[in-house]
Design an enzyme around this catalytic site. Sequence first.
Site, PDB file in Angstrom:
ATOM      1  N   TYR A   1       8.800  10.146  -3.215  1.00 23.29           N
ATOM      2  CA  TYR A   1       9.162  10.102  -1.804  1.00 23.29           C
ATOM      3  C   TYR A   1      10.513  10.767  -1.606  1.00 23.29           C
ATOM      4  O   TYR A   1      11.379  10.718  -2.490  1.00 23.29           O
ATOM      5  CB  TYR A   1       9.258   8.652  -1.313  1.00 23.29           C
ATOM      6  CG  TYR A   1       7.936   7.990  -1.024  1.00 23.29           C
ATOM      7  CD1 TYR A   1       7.407   7.992   0.261  1.00 23.29           C
ATOM      8  CD2 TYR A   1       7.231   7.342  -2.038  1.00 23.29           C
ATOM      9  CE1 TYR A   1       6.204   7.365   0.530  1.00 23.29           C
ATOM     10  CE2 TYR A   1       6.025   6.715  -1.776  1.00 23.29           C
ATOM     11  CZ  TYR A   1       5.518   6.724  -0.483  1.00 23.29           C
ATOM     12  OH  TYR A   1       4.328   6.108  -0.216  1.00 23.29           O
TER      13      TYR A   1
ATOM     14  N   ASP B   1       3.934   3.455   5.404  1.00 22.19           N
ATOM     15  CA  ASP B   1       4.227   2.568   6.524  1.00 22.19           C
ATOM     16  C   ASP B   1       4.152   3.314   7.855  1.00 22.19           C
ATOM     17  O   ASP B   1       4.145   4.552   7.899  1.00 22.19           O
ATOM     18  CB  ASP B   1       5.624   1.969   6.376  1.00 22.19           C
ATOM     19  CG  ASP B   1       5.745   1.060   5.165  1.00 22.19           C
ATOM     20  OD1 ASP B   1       4.712   0.500   4.750  1.00 22.19           O
ATOM     21  OD2 ASP B   1       6.873   0.907   4.656  1.00 22.19           O
TER      22      ASP B   1
END
Length: 278
Positions: free
Chosen positions: A112, A58
């Site tokens: 992540y 993102d």
Amino acid sequence: MAPRAFRIAYDGTDYHGFQRQPDVPTVEDAIFDALRALDVLESDADKPDGYAAAGRTDAGVSALAQTIALEAPDWLAPRALNAELPADIRAWAAADAPEDFHATHHASRREYTYHLYAPAVEDGGVAHAVDDDRFHAACERLSGSHDVHNLTPDDHNTERSLALEANRDGDYLVVTVSAGGFARELVRRLVSLARAVGAGESSLAKIDRVLDPEPLPGHEGVAPAPPEPLVLTDVHYPDLAFEIDEAAAESARAVFDRRRIDRRTGARVTGQVADGMR
């Protein structure tokens, strides 16, 4: 030309995500511009032959191990790619890939890391404080196989097998989330939900409701945590052996070390301004 995969690190602060979008800067646009400058990608071509990326990040999200693959000439080492990339995007390792390799579909696991500012609640009276035991309990409840349709804007393919861990590092909880793949905004919403439980704003029962098959009403939805503390830290491919380009990695470390100093200096300046009004 032969299939080759590259590890790409970037500071996502100034980019509107990884994937190309019209009229805004993205990491993928910068990579394609570099390949055109190196005559690896034709000026009128949409993308390189055999091209794919491990995934989308993102806007504002950074990466250590984003991975791209393409049909590349033998001389296209990471250091050659860096010669045309902006300073905040660096290639640092590469691997020869099988003929049918696909950087998206052949990734077996993605990881992540989220750096959550969350002072320990026992410090007393501290803004954003979190109870570590409650936070760990939330991570445990969120781990496992779930339909995460209430934690993403995606409306299909939302079943995931997740593993969440958190380790305290001073005033931060370093949250690691791994899965075979991720729906949009999933990691940031997972962190947001775990933080709410850890801060006592939500109960563990909220997690059960979020993971329920029934859609959440809008006012009960989980907003994503900010993107800037999130980093794509690993993408695992069982059949690839990445070799670090030492010259490329050294130059990349120098770039990011300089950015670390700049950010620390900026924090001191803003801190002085904030403290001066007390």
